[in-house]
Design a protein around this motif. Structure first.
Motif, PDB file in Angstrom:
ATOM      1  N   PRO A   1      -3.936  -5.443 -22.902  1.00 39.42           N
ATOM      2  CA  PRO A   1      -2.736  -5.712 -23.705  1.00 39.42           C
ATOM      3  C   PRO A   1      -3.010  -6.613 -24.899  1.00 39.42           C
ATOM      4  N   ALA A   2      -3.900  -7.602 -24.748  1.00 35.32           N
ATOM      5  CA  ALA A   2      -4.185  -8.511 -25.857  1.00 35.32           C
ATOM      6  C   ALA A   2      -4.832  -7.781 -27.025  1.00 35.32           C
ATOM      7  N   ILE A   3      -5.800  -6.877 -26.731  1.00 32.89           N
ATOM      8  CA  ILE A   3      -6.442  -6.128 -27.811  1.00 32.89           C
ATOM      9  C   ILE A   3      -5.490  -5.062 -28.345  1.00 32.89           C
ATOM     10  N   ALA A   4      -4.673  -4.488 -27.470  1.00 34.85           N
ATOM     11  CA  ALA A   4      -3.706  -3.483 -27.920  1.00 34.85           C
ATOM     12  C   ALA A   4      -2.764  -4.053 -28.970  1.00 34.85           C
TER      13      ALA A   4
ATOM     14  N   TRP B   1       1.086   2.701 -21.440  1.00 40.74           N
ATOM     15  CA  TRP B   1       0.880   1.738 -22.533  1.00 40.74           C
ATOM     16  C   TRP B   1       1.385   0.355 -22.104  1.00 40.74           C
ATOM     17  N   GLY B   2       0.555  -0.651 -22.253  1.00 39.20           N
ATOM     18  CA  GLY B   2       0.946  -2.014 -21.928  1.00 39.20           C
ATOM     19  C   GLY B   2       0.899  -2.356 -20.457  1.00 39.20           C
ATOM     20  N   VAL B   3       0.550  -1.363 -19.611  1.00 37.76           N
ATOM     21  CA  VAL B   3       0.475  -1.611 -18.174  1.00 37.76           C
ATOM     22  C   VAL B   3      -0.786  -2.413 -17.860  1.00 37.76           C
ATOM     23  N   ASP B   4      -0.688  -3.341 -16.920  1.00 35.33           N
ATOM     24  CA  ASP B   4      -1.860  -4.106 -16.508  1.00 35.33           C
ATOM     25  C   ASP B   4      -2.979  -3.159 -16.090  1.00 35.33           C
TER      26      ASP B   4
END
Length: 369
Positions: free
Chosen positions: A340-343, A319-322
Motif C-alpha cells: 500500500p505504501a508504494i501503491a 487493490w489496497g488489500v494487505d
C-alpha cells in the motif's frame, strides 16, 4: 517467439487446449475479444459452467493490443465479416482515451454490476472520463477493470558484485555494473515515466523538461541500455544477454517460479501501473443478460482467486488489500508485491494534451538519437 507465447510455453499450457470447450458458433450468447490468456482459459470454462445461467462463449483472439484496437476501428467502420462484433473487448487503460475520442466505445451502465461499489476510488478515477478521454469526476463510466499489474525490476543477482547484489530503486539502474546490460521497454511513456519516478516527480508531468535533473538522468540511463524491447526482454535476461530488465509483474511472476536464481524489486519511489479493461464497442446494442453476468463474474471473489492462480495477476478487488490477505500466488516472492505504501506513490499513465504529447515525443526522439 514473442513474450506471450514464451510464457505460455514455460507454463506447459496452451490456450488452444484449454479453450476447446469455448463456442465459436453463431449460437454463442457472449462474445469476447482479447489477447490470449488475458483471461485464463480455466476462468472462461468456469463461467460457462455456472449453474444459475450457463453461457456459451465465443472468443475472438488477437495477438496484440494494437490489433484489438484495430478491431474496434473495423467495427466502427464497415465492420469485419471474419470477426463478429464482440460484447466486450479487452483494452489496456492506455488505449482508453483514444478509443473514447474516436467514438469507438460507448459508456457503460454499471447499476447492475453488483460489486461496483466495492471497488477502490482509484478505479473510478481511472475509468470515469469526459468525451475527450480525460479523467473527470463528472464524466461517464467507459470501462470495467478486471486485472492490473505493475512495473518491476527483474535481475540476476549472480551477475552483480556480491557486496551489492540487490537492486531496490529506479536510480539503481545507473549503477556502473549495469552498463550495456539493461533492457528497457520500447515505449516512450514508460521509460520517461520511470525516469520521472526516480526523480520523485509524476510520470504524467505536462512538461518533462521542467523536471529537475531529468535530462541528465535520461542521458546516463541511455548509456546503460543494451536494448529497448517490449517483446523479448525476458529471454534476454534468461540467456545472459542482460543483467537486469524492466517488465510487468504478471509477466515476471511465472518466470520467478521457474528461474529461482532471479530476483525482483518494486522500486521504493513508486512504479507505473497498467490495467486491463472491458469496453463495449460503439455499435453493440444494450447488453444481453450474459454480458452483464460476465462483468459480475469478473468482479467476483472466485475470479480474483483463480486469476491469481492461473493468470499470475491481480483483480481490482484486491487493490489496497494487505499483502497477507491476497491469494497465496500473489504473496511470493514478497519483493514483487505492490505494498500500500508504494501503491500510494504509483501511477497509471494518463492521457496528455497535444502539446505535452509533443514534448514527450521530442524528448524520446532526442534520447534514442
Amino acid at each position: 517467439m514473442n513474450r506471450r507465447s514464451f510464457l505460455a510455453g514455460a507454463s506447459g499450457v496452451t490456450l488452444a487446449t484449454l479453450l476447446a470447450g469455448c463456442q465459436r458458433s453463431s449460437a454463442a450468447n457472449l462474445r469476447l475479444a482479447m489477447v490470449p490468456n488475458s483471461v485464463p482459459a480455466q476462468l472462461l470454462k468456469a463461467f460457462q459452467q455456472l449453474p444459475e445461467r450457463g453461457s456459451s462463449v465465443a472468443v475472438t483472439p488477437q495477438d496484440s493490443l494494437l490489433k484489438l484496437y484495430s478491431l474496434l476501428q473495423d467495427w466502427h467502420g464497415e465492420g469485419n465479416e471474419l470477426a463478429p462484433m464482440a460484447d466486450w473487448v479487452s483494452l489496456a487503460d492506455y488505449w482508453l482515451a483514444p478509443a473514447i475520442r474516436q467514438e469507438l466505445v460507448q459508456p457503460i451502465e454499471v447499476a447492475s454490476v453488483s460489486r461496483w461499489g466495492d471497488l477502490n476510488q482509484v478505479w473510478l478515477d481511472l475509468v470515469r472520463r469526459d468525451r475527450s478521454g480525460t479523467p473527470n469526476p463528472e464524466g461517464s463510466i467507459w470501462a470495467v477493470p478486471y486485472r492490473w499489474s505493475h512495473l518491476v525490476l527483474l535481475y540476476d543477482p549472480t551477475r552483480l558484485p556480491r557486496q551489492a547484489a540487490q537492486l531496490k530503486t529506479w536510480a539503481d539502474l545507473l549503477r556502473p555494473e549495469l552498463a550495456r546490460r539493461l533492457v528497457l521497454p520500447d515505449h516512450p511513456r514508460l521509460v520517461l515515466g520511470l525516469a520521472q519516478k526516480a526523480l520523485k516527480s509524476s510520470a504524467n508531468s505536462a512538461d518533462p523538461a521542467a523536471v529537475s535533473g531529468l535530462n541528465t538522468f535520461l542521458a546516463e540511463l541511455h548509456q546503460q541500455v543494451r536494448a529497448y524491447d517490449s517483446n523479448y526482454y525476458l529471454e534476454s535476461l534468461i540467456v545472459g544477454d542482460a543483467t537486469a530488465v524492466v517488465g510487468w509483474s504478471d509477466d515476471v511472476l511465472p518466470l520467478l517460479r521457474q528461474y529461482r536464481h532471479l530476483a525482483v524489486a518494486v522500486p521504493l519511489e513508486g512504479t507505473l501501473l497498467s490495467a486491463q479493461l472491458w469496453v463495449r464497442p460503439q455499435a453493440v446494442p444494450a447488453p444481453a443478460p450474459a454480458a452483464t453476468d460476465w462483468l459480475n463474474f469478473c468482479l467476483g471473489d472466485d475470479f480474483a482467486t483463480q486469476l491469481a492462480i492461473f493468470g499470475h495477476t491481480t483483480s481490482p478487488l484486491l487493490w489496497g488489500v494487505d499483502p497477507q490477505q491476497r491469494p497465496e500466488p500473489l504473496q511470493t516472492p514478497p519483493e514483487i508485491v505492490l505494498t500500500p505504501a508504494i501503491a500510494d506513490q504509483s501511477e497509471f499513465l494518463l492521457p496528455l494534451k497535444a502539446e505535452a504529447e509533443d514534448r514527450y515525443g521530442r524528448l524520446w526522439q532526442s534520447l534514442r538519437a
